[in-house]
Scaffold this active site. Sequence first.
Site, PDB file in Angstrom:
ATOM      1  N   ASP A 165       1.021  -1.318  -0.058  1.00  0.00           N
ATOM      2  CA  ASP A 165      -0.140   0.014  -0.019  1.00  0.00           C
ATOM      3  C   ASP A 165       0.821   1.368  -0.037  1.00  0.00           C
ATOM      4  O   ASP A 165       2.062   1.106   0.381  1.00  0.00           O
ATOM      5  CB  ASP A 165      -0.901  -0.083   1.299  1.00  0.00           C
ATOM      6  CG  ASP A 165      -1.654   1.155   1.575  1.00  0.00           C
ATOM      7  OD1 ASP A 165      -2.332   1.618   0.474  1.00  0.00           O
ATOM      8  OD2 ASP A 165      -1.652   1.773   2.583  1.00  0.00           O
ATOM      9  N   LEU A 166       0.150   2.381  -0.192  1.00  0.00           N
ATOM     10  CA  LEU A 166       1.262   3.830  -0.455  1.00  0.00           C
ATOM     11  C   LEU A 166       0.999   4.577   0.714  1.00  0.00           C
ATOM     12  O   LEU A 166       1.974   4.533   1.653  1.00  0.00           O
ATOM     13  CB  LEU A 166       0.773   4.388  -1.515  1.00  0.00           C
ATOM     14  CG  LEU A 166       1.539   5.775  -1.708  1.00  0.00           C
ATOM     15  CD1 LEU A 166       2.925   5.690  -2.116  1.00  0.00           C
ATOM     16  CD2 LEU A 166       0.957   6.684  -2.838  1.00  0.00           C
ATOM     17  N   ASP A 167      -0.033   5.089   1.049  1.00  0.00           N
ATOM     18  CA  ASP A 167      -0.433   6.197   2.089  1.00  0.00           C
ATOM     19  C   ASP A 167      -0.188   5.557   3.377  1.00  0.00           C
ATOM     20  O   ASP A 167      -1.033   4.466   3.715  1.00  0.00           O
ATOM     21  CB  ASP A 167      -1.968   6.898   1.841  1.00  0.00           C
ATOM     22  CG  ASP A 167      -2.115   7.612   0.561  1.00  0.00           C
ATOM     23  OD1 ASP A 167      -0.873   8.238   0.306  1.00  0.00           O
ATOM     24  OD2 ASP A 167      -2.997   7.242  -0.037  1.00  0.00           O
ATOM     25  N   THR A 214       1.574  10.228   3.793  1.00  0.00           N
ATOM     26  CA  THR A 214       0.402  10.816   3.429  1.00  0.00           C
ATOM     27  C   THR A 214      -0.864  10.528   4.104  1.00  0.00           C
ATOM     28  O   THR A 214      -1.889  11.071   3.806  1.00  0.00           O
ATOM     29  CB  THR A 214       0.421  10.541   1.740  1.00  0.00           C
ATOM     30  OG1 THR A 214       0.869   9.235   1.573  1.00  0.00           O
ATOM     31  CG2 THR A 214       1.350  11.402   1.167  1.00  0.00           C
ATOM     32  N   LYS A 231      -8.997   5.115   6.458  1.00  0.00           N
ATOM     33  CA  LYS A 231      -7.983   4.687   6.102  1.00  0.00           C
ATOM     34  C   LYS A 231      -7.968   3.725   4.798  1.00  0.00           C
ATOM     35  O   LYS A 231      -8.758   2.701   5.159  1.00  0.00           O
ATOM     36  CB  LYS A 231      -6.641   4.288   6.923  1.00  0.00           C
ATOM     37  CG  LYS A 231      -5.978   5.057   7.602  1.00  0.00           C
ATOM     38  CD  LYS A 231      -4.947   4.622   8.778  1.00  0.00           C
ATOM     39  CE  LYS A 231      -4.399   5.619   9.689  1.00  0.00           C
ATOM     40  NZ  LYS A 231      -3.565   5.133  10.642  1.00  0.00           N
ATOM     41  N   GLY A 232      -7.592   3.883   3.771  1.00  0.00           N
ATOM     42  CA  GLY A 232      -7.560   2.856   2.529  1.00  0.00           C
ATOM     43  C   GLY A 232      -8.935   3.054   1.772  1.00  0.00           C
ATOM     44  O   GLY A 232      -9.301   2.221   0.871  1.00  0.00           O
ATOM     45  N   VAL A 233      -9.855   3.719   2.230  1.00  0.00           N
ATOM     46  CA  VAL A 233     -11.025   3.840   1.743  1.00  0.00           C
ATOM     47  C   VAL A 233     -11.161   5.031   0.745  1.00  0.00           C
ATOM     48  O   VAL A 233     -10.612   6.032   0.928  1.00  0.00           O
ATOM     49  CB  VAL A 233     -12.139   4.383   2.826  1.00  0.00           C
ATOM     50  CG1 VAL A 233     -13.643   4.434   2.283  1.00  0.00           C
ATOM     51  CG2 VAL A 233     -12.263   3.252   3.873  1.00  0.00           C
ATOM     52  N   ARG A 252     -12.026   8.085  -2.217  1.00  0.00           N
ATOM     53  CA  ARG A 252     -12.217   9.498  -1.734  1.00  0.00           C
ATOM     54  C   ARG A 252     -13.780   9.661  -1.764  1.00  0.00           C
ATOM     55  O   ARG A 252     -14.148  10.178  -0.712  1.00  0.00           O
ATOM     56  CB  ARG A 252     -11.545  10.380  -2.986  1.00  0.00           C
ATOM     57  CG  ARG A 252     -11.680  11.783  -2.641  1.00  0.00           C
ATOM     58  CD  ARG A 252     -10.987  12.460  -3.588  1.00  0.00           C
ATOM     59  NE  ARG A 252      -9.842  12.121  -4.189  1.00  0.00           N
ATOM     60  CZ  ARG A 252      -9.286  12.401  -5.464  1.00  0.00           C
ATOM     61  NH1 ARG A 252     -10.220  13.518  -6.248  1.00  0.00           N
ATOM     62  NH2 ARG A 252      -8.129  12.123  -5.897  1.00  0.00           N
ATOM     63  N   SER A 309      -2.638   0.756  -4.243  1.00  0.00           N
ATOM     64  CA  SER A 309      -3.163   1.720  -3.584  1.00  0.00           C
ATOM     65  C   SER A 309      -4.651   2.251  -3.914  1.00  0.00           C
ATOM     66  O   SER A 309      -5.166   2.147  -4.930  1.00  0.00           O
ATOM     67  CB  SER A 309      -2.407   2.832  -4.086  1.00  0.00           C
ATOM     68  OG  SER A 309      -2.803   4.137  -3.387  1.00  0.00           O
ATOM     69  N   ALA A 310      -5.283   2.571  -2.988  1.00  0.00           N
ATOM     70  CA  ALA A 310      -6.748   3.221  -3.281  1.00  0.00           C
ATOM     71  C   ALA A 310      -6.674   4.713  -3.616  1.00  0.00           C
ATOM     72  O   ALA A 310      -7.799   5.035  -3.885  1.00  0.00           O
ATOM     73  CB  ALA A 310      -7.594   3.090  -1.680  1.00  0.00           C
ATOM     74  N   LYS A 331     -10.871  -1.015  -1.793  1.00  0.00           N
ATOM     75  CA  LYS A 331     -10.785  -1.750  -0.543  1.00  0.00           C
ATOM     76  C   LYS A 331     -12.047  -1.447   0.259  1.00  0.00           C
ATOM     77  O   LYS A 331     -12.350  -0.515   0.422  1.00  0.00           O
ATOM     78  CB  LYS A 331      -9.494  -1.421   0.084  1.00  0.00           C
ATOM     79  CG  LYS A 331      -8.276  -1.394  -0.664  1.00  0.00           C
ATOM     80  CD  LYS A 331      -6.921  -0.774  -0.052  1.00  0.00           C
ATOM     81  CE  LYS A 331      -5.813  -0.919  -1.046  1.00  0.00           C
ATOM     82  NZ  LYS A 331      -4.854  -0.275  -0.538  1.00  0.00           N
ATOM     83  N   GLU A 361       0.084  -3.094   4.599  1.00  0.00           N
ATOM     84  CA  GLU A 361      -1.036  -2.489   4.821  1.00  0.00           C
ATOM     85  C   GLU A 361      -1.223  -1.705   6.256  1.00  0.00           C
ATOM     86  O   GLU A 361      -0.960  -2.136   7.178  1.00  0.00           O
ATOM     87  CB  GLU A 361      -2.340  -3.335   4.735  1.00  0.00           C
ATOM     88  CG  GLU A 361      -3.050  -3.059   3.276  1.00  0.00           C
ATOM     89  CD  GLU A 361      -3.519  -1.716   2.962  1.00  0.00           C
ATOM     90  OE1 GLU A 361      -3.711  -0.978   3.718  1.00  0.00           O
ATOM     91  OE2 GLU A 361      -3.886  -1.613   1.885  1.00  0.00           O
ATOM     92  N   ASP A 362      -1.498  -0.413   6.302  1.00  0.00           N
ATOM     93  CA  ASP A 362      -1.743   0.421   7.378  1.00  0.00           C
ATOM     94  C   ASP A 362      -3.274   0.467   7.664  1.00  0.00           C
ATOM     95  O   ASP A 362      -3.548   1.293   8.617  1.00  0.00           O
ATOM     96  CB  ASP A 362      -0.986   1.659   7.437  1.00  0.00           C
ATOM     97  CG  ASP A 362      -1.916   2.580   6.485  1.00  0.00           C
ATOM     98  OD1 ASP A 362      -2.218   2.173   5.384  1.00  0.00           O
ATOM     99  OD2 ASP A 362      -1.932   3.806   6.833  1.00  0.00           O
TER     100      ASP A 362
HETATM  101  C1  BG6 Z   1      -6.162   5.821   0.489  1.00  0.00           C
HETATM  102  C2  BG6 Z   1      -6.029   6.550   1.484  1.00  0.00           C
HETATM  103  O1  BG6 Z   1      -4.722   5.252  -0.143  1.00  0.00           O
HETATM  104  O2  BG6 Z   1      -6.293   6.603  -0.820  1.00  0.00           O
HETATM  105  C3  BG6 Z   1      -7.339   7.229   2.066  1.00  0.00           C
HETATM  106  O3  BG6 Z   1      -5.557   5.741   2.864  1.00  0.00           O
HETATM  107  C4  BG6 Z   1      -7.663   8.242   0.781  1.00  0.00           C
HETATM  108  O4  BG6 Z   1      -7.186   8.031   2.997  1.00  0.00           O
HETATM  109  C5  BG6 Z   1      -7.680   6.971  -0.578  1.00  0.00           C
HETATM  110  O5  BG6 Z   1      -8.988   8.636   0.763  1.00  0.00           O
HETATM  111  C6  BG6 Z   1      -7.926   7.955  -1.725  1.00  0.00           C
HETATM  112  O6  BG6 Z   1      -7.029   8.887  -2.245  1.00  0.00           O
HETATM  113  P1  BG6 Z   1      -7.293  10.050  -3.525  1.00  0.00           P
HETATM  114  O7  BG6 Z   1      -5.785  10.391  -3.430  1.00  0.00           O
HETATM  115  O8  BG6 Z   1      -7.621   9.274  -4.546  1.00  0.00           O
HETATM  116  O9  BG6 Z   1      -8.054  10.898  -2.820  1.00  0.00           O
HETATM  117 MG    MG Z   2      -2.772   3.062   3.478  1.00  0.00          MG
END
Ligand code: BG6
Ligand code: MG
Length: 213
Positions: A7-9, A15, A43-45, A47, A112-113, A143, A167-168
């Site tokens: 995962d990234l963020d 981030t 987290k992971g959800v 936008r 990543s999401a 996710k 994953e976090d």
């Molecule tokens: C996930 C984050 O990686 O990406 C979430 O954990 C974030 O917090 C989601 O809302 C969507 O990101 P973005 O950059 O498409 O708004």
């Molecule tokens: Mg994450």
Amino acid sequence: MIALILDLDGVICDTAHFHFLAWERLAAEYGYQLTQDDNEKLKGVSRADSLKFILKLANKTLTHSEFDADLVRKNEWYLELVKDMGPSDVLPGVPEFFAQVDDLKLPLALGSASKNATMVLTRVGLVEAFDAIVDAGHVKQGKPHPETFLTAADMIGFPPSQCLVFEDSAAGVQAAIAGGMRAIGIGKPEDLPGAIMHINNLGEFDFDFLDEL
Ligand code: BG6
Ligand code: MG
């Protein structure tokens, strides 16, 4: 051999905190103080799903056009927060982790999401380290649905049973398990049930553990 899916963020860079700050600002406009507990669920959800969740918490309704406009505003605030990021803005242990992956020639994918994933990875100078990158633009279902990780596994040509996900987020750990993969939780066991191991950052991962899988 085991393939790794990251995962990234909140795993590669901090981030997750910037997403929180941007959502917190929007929630405050709705008269709601977003908490760290709420943030664990965000987290992971994606936008749009995150905004739906916050609107419920704030007991607020928006028209379709207001909803879309607030998604754009949140992202503009987020982009402002990440604009000065560079290669040093990675979480502790990340350079050492990537050096090991390189030494051991382990297949590596991103799952990543975030629609901003490639941009953030480029800023921190890690885009070339990945054999495949899957972000929100590549999948229909975010996710905790497993599509993100299954797509990543498919792109690197590994069956789910041979993929290890880092994953976090609770949603991400659930997504990995739903896809038949094992997950390492970056964070506290109480926040990330189902992960086979919990560490504070990628630097704490012992690559000898891969021999046990
Ligand atoms: C996930 C984050 O990686 O990406 C979430 O954990 C974030 O917090 C989601 O809302 C969507 O990101 P973005 O950059 O498409 O708004
Ligand atoms: Mg994450």
